[in-house]
Scaffold this motif. Structure first.
Motif, PDB file in Angstrom:
ATOM      1  N   LEU A  39       0.754  -1.124   0.043  1.00  0.00           N
ATOM      2  CA  LEU A  39       0.053   0.066  -0.144  1.00  0.00           C
ATOM      3  C   LEU A  39       0.786   1.239  -0.131  1.00  0.00           C
ATOM      4  O   LEU A  39       0.707   2.256  -0.750  1.00  0.00           O
ATOM      5  N   ARG A  40       1.764   1.423   0.743  1.00  0.00           N
ATOM      6  CA  ARG A  40       2.681   2.511   0.982  1.00  0.00           C
ATOM      7  C   ARG A  40       3.559   2.706  -0.396  1.00  0.00           C
ATOM      8  O   ARG A  40       3.486   3.715  -1.060  1.00  0.00           O
ATOM      9  N   ARG A  41       3.958   1.726  -0.973  1.00  0.00           N
ATOM     10  CA  ARG A  41       4.587   1.567  -2.251  1.00  0.00           C
ATOM     11  C   ARG A  41       3.845   2.309  -3.268  1.00  0.00           C
ATOM     12  O   ARG A  41       4.162   3.139  -4.102  1.00  0.00           O
ATOM     13  N   HIS A  42       2.737   1.841  -3.381  1.00  0.00           N
ATOM     14  CA  HIS A  42       1.741   2.066  -4.551  1.00  0.00           C
ATOM     15  C   HIS A  42       1.299   3.475  -4.396  1.00  0.00           C
ATOM     16  O   HIS A  42       1.307   4.464  -5.345  1.00  0.00           O
ATOM     17  N   SER A  43       0.981   3.909  -3.167  1.00  0.00           N
ATOM     18  CA  SER A  43       0.638   5.259  -2.982  1.00  0.00           C
ATOM     19  C   SER A  43       1.611   6.473  -3.167  1.00  0.00           C
ATOM     20  O   SER A  43       1.442   7.411  -3.698  1.00  0.00           O
ATOM     21  N   ASN A  44       2.791   5.991  -2.570  1.00  0.00           N
ATOM     22  CA  ASN A  44       4.154   6.899  -2.941  1.00  0.00           C
ATOM     23  C   ASN A  44       4.383   7.092  -4.511  1.00  0.00           C
ATOM     24  O   ASN A  44       4.603   7.995  -5.113  1.00  0.00           O
ATOM     25  N   THR A  45       4.136   5.765  -5.195  1.00  0.00           N
ATOM     26  CA  THR A  45       4.227   5.970  -6.631  1.00  0.00           C
ATOM     27  C   THR A  45       3.262   6.749  -7.491  1.00  0.00           C
ATOM     28  O   THR A  45       3.721   7.561  -8.435  1.00  0.00           O
ATOM     29  N   LEU A  46       2.099   6.825  -6.768  1.00  0.00           N
ATOM     30  CA  LEU A  46       0.894   7.474  -7.438  1.00  0.00           C
ATOM     31  C   LEU A  46       1.294   9.063  -7.093  1.00  0.00           C
ATOM     32  O   LEU A  46       0.965   9.717  -8.149  1.00  0.00           O
ATOM     33  N   VAL A  47       1.774   9.345  -5.828  1.00  0.00           N
ATOM     34  CA  VAL A  47       2.051  10.766  -5.603  1.00  0.00           C
ATOM     35  C   VAL A  47       3.144  11.241  -6.641  1.00  0.00           C
ATOM     36  O   VAL A  47       2.927  12.532  -6.947  1.00  0.00           O
ATOM     37  N   SER A  48       4.056  10.552  -7.037  1.00  0.00           N
ATOM     38  CA  SER A  48       4.912  11.138  -7.960  1.00  0.00           C
ATOM     39  C   SER A  48       4.393  11.248  -9.327  1.00  0.00           C
ATOM     40  O   SER A  48       4.635  12.280  -9.736  1.00  0.00           O
ATOM     41  N   VAL A  49       3.688  10.237  -9.674  1.00  0.00           N
ATOM     42  CA  VAL A  49       2.875  10.469 -10.934  1.00  0.00           C
ATOM     43  C   VAL A  49       2.142  11.699 -10.892  1.00  0.00           C
ATOM     44  O   VAL A  49       2.173  12.553 -12.064  1.00  0.00           O
ATOM     45  N   CYS A  50       1.315  12.000 -10.060  1.00  0.00           N
ATOM     46  CA  CYS A  50       0.467  13.326  -9.837  1.00  0.00           C
ATOM     47  C   CYS A  50       1.378  14.577  -9.827  1.00  0.00           C
ATOM     48  O   CYS A  50       0.908  15.542 -10.483  1.00  0.00           O
ATOM     49  N   TYR A  51       2.570  14.286  -9.409  1.00  0.00           N
ATOM     50  CA  TYR A  51       3.544  15.666  -9.332  1.00  0.00           C
ATOM     51  C   TYR A  51       4.149  15.837 -10.673  1.00  0.00           C
ATOM     52  O   TYR A  51       4.774  16.974 -11.046  1.00  0.00           O
ATOM     53  N   THR A  52       4.017  15.007 -11.755  1.00  0.00           N
ATOM     54  CA  THR A  52       4.468  15.178 -13.189  1.00  0.00           C
ATOM     55  C   THR A  52       3.243  15.657 -14.144  1.00  0.00           C
ATOM     56  O   THR A  52       3.455  16.056 -15.152  1.00  0.00           O
ATOM     57  N   GLU A  53       1.997  15.681 -13.500  1.00  0.00           N
ATOM     58  CA  GLU A  53       0.813  16.331 -14.235  1.00  0.00           C
ATOM     59  C   GLU A  53       0.751  17.881 -14.260  1.00  0.00           C
ATOM     60  O   GLU A  53       0.548  18.303 -13.288  1.00  0.00           O
ATOM     61  N   PRO A  54       0.947  18.307 -15.221  1.00  0.00           N
ATOM     62  CA  PRO A  54       0.733  19.958 -15.398  1.00  0.00           C
ATOM     63  C   PRO A  54      -0.684  20.558 -14.732  1.00  0.00           C
ATOM     64  O   PRO A  54      -0.891  21.507 -14.107  1.00  0.00           O
ATOM     65  N   SER A  55      -1.747  19.578 -15.068  1.00  0.00           N
ATOM     66  CA  SER A  55      -2.941  20.021 -14.708  1.00  0.00           C
ATOM     67  C   SER A  55      -3.111  20.143 -13.061  1.00  0.00           C
ATOM     68  O   SER A  55      -4.401  20.700 -12.502  1.00  0.00           O
ATOM     69  N   LEU A  56      -2.469  19.686 -12.430  1.00  0.00           N
ATOM     70  CA  LEU A  56      -2.610  19.430 -10.929  1.00  0.00           C
ATOM     71  C   LEU A  56      -1.688  20.442 -10.188  1.00  0.00           C
ATOM     72  O   LEU A  56      -1.339  20.065  -8.856  1.00  0.00           O
ATOM     73  N   ILE A  57      -1.307  21.365 -10.750  1.00  0.00           N
ATOM     74  CA  ILE A  57      -0.290  22.240 -10.223  1.00  0.00           C
ATOM     75  C   ILE A  57      -0.582  22.915  -8.900  1.00  0.00           C
ATOM     76  O   ILE A  57       0.065  23.136  -8.036  1.00  0.00           O
TER      77      ILE A  57
END
Length: 290
Positions: free
Chosen positions: A175-193
């Protein structure tokens, strides 16, 4: 006296601090502090030479650097946050975008890494298109523009706090590993600035729980929204966005792999058409003189 360090090299995950996890003031303080670190504007309005797709390219490069160097999960979100806040305060040219990303990685690694990313290493990752002097001068520029406010609150900071406080947090070791990976992906998305770190963390945790098909998915969503003071509707919308982003990424990766396999097969077929004996005739006819 033997002063040798016998510690195991690499990143070691610390044990849970139950004193912190049992104190409700921690998350309350995080929620209050995060407001100061959310980018103040959609800076593409003032950055005439920078487009959203460019940010996507640079942040994905930053993610790849962090993955290859096995940086702590907190490095990328912090580096991107520093970069976004700087872009709100200073207009740059597209030629300097990767230099800015490298400088932000340097700062974030100093704050969140046991072993910081070296300046020469970051230059190598840019194919030496920038110099160590460039990165060091931009590091000082970033620090001065942001008034040395570097220790920002990011989506990463909430993950362990939520997992450690909920009974379903122990349902899966992934759970922790998957959650942190998704957080990193979100920070690469311009629409979520300009999205709040707490909302990003909530959506990533919820998406991870559902992706792992944990039986406590419904209870987890309720607990996360209540704990992080997040609107369930906004969280659901962001969860859908994250799931679609991951699905597209996996699809593109699969297509790329298939294309590479086809190209390899075509090359092998072409080489097979040109059959040659193990020893060419011309070599047998050569005479070597002393």
């Amino acid at each position: 006296m033997d002063m040798a360090c016998l510690e195991i090299p690499g990143t070691v995950q610390g044990d849970k601090d139950f004193t912190i996890l049992s104190d409700h003031r921690v998350i309350k303080n995080l929620l209050e502090a995060e407001k100061a670190y959310i980018p103040s504007m959609n800076y593409f309005i003032i950055q005439s030479d920078i487009k959203p797709f460019m940010r996507k390219v640079v942040t994905q490069w930053m993610l790849e650097v962090c993955e290859e160097q096995k940086c702590e999960d907190s490095v990328l979100p912090l580096a991107v946050n520093i970069m976004d806040r700087f872009m709100c305060a200073c207009v740059i040219k597209r030629q300097d975008f990767q230099l800015l990303g490298a400088s932000c990685l340097l700062i974030a690694s100093k704050l969140r890494c046991c072993n910081q990313l070296g300046v020469d290493l970051l230059c190598a990752y840019t194919d030496n298109s920038v110099t160590p002097e460039n990165i060091q001068s931009w590091e000082l520029l970033i620090l001065s523009k942001l008034q040395w406010e570097m220790s920002a609150i990011t989506g990463f900071d909430y993950v362990d706090q939520v997992i450690g406080r909920c009974s379903w947090g122990n349902d899966s070791t992934l759970l922790r590993r998957h959650s942190n990976t998704l957080v990193s992906v979100c920070y690469t998305e311009p629409s979520l600035i300009q999205y709040a770190p707490s909302l990003i963390a909530a959506a990533c945790l919820c998406s991870a729980v559902r992706g792992l098909k944990l039986s406590s998915a419904r209870q987890a969503a309720s607990d996360i929204c209540m704990m992080l003071n997040v609107d369930p509707i906004n969280m659901e919308l962001l969860v859908r966005f994250i799931d679609q982003t991951i699905e597209q990424s996996v699809s593109q990766s699969s297509t790329t792999q298939q294309q590479e396999v086809v190209q390899e097969e075509e090359i092998s077929t072409k080489f097979a058409e040109y059959e040659q004996p193990e020893t060419p005739t011309e070599v047998n006819n050569l005479y070597f003189c002393d």
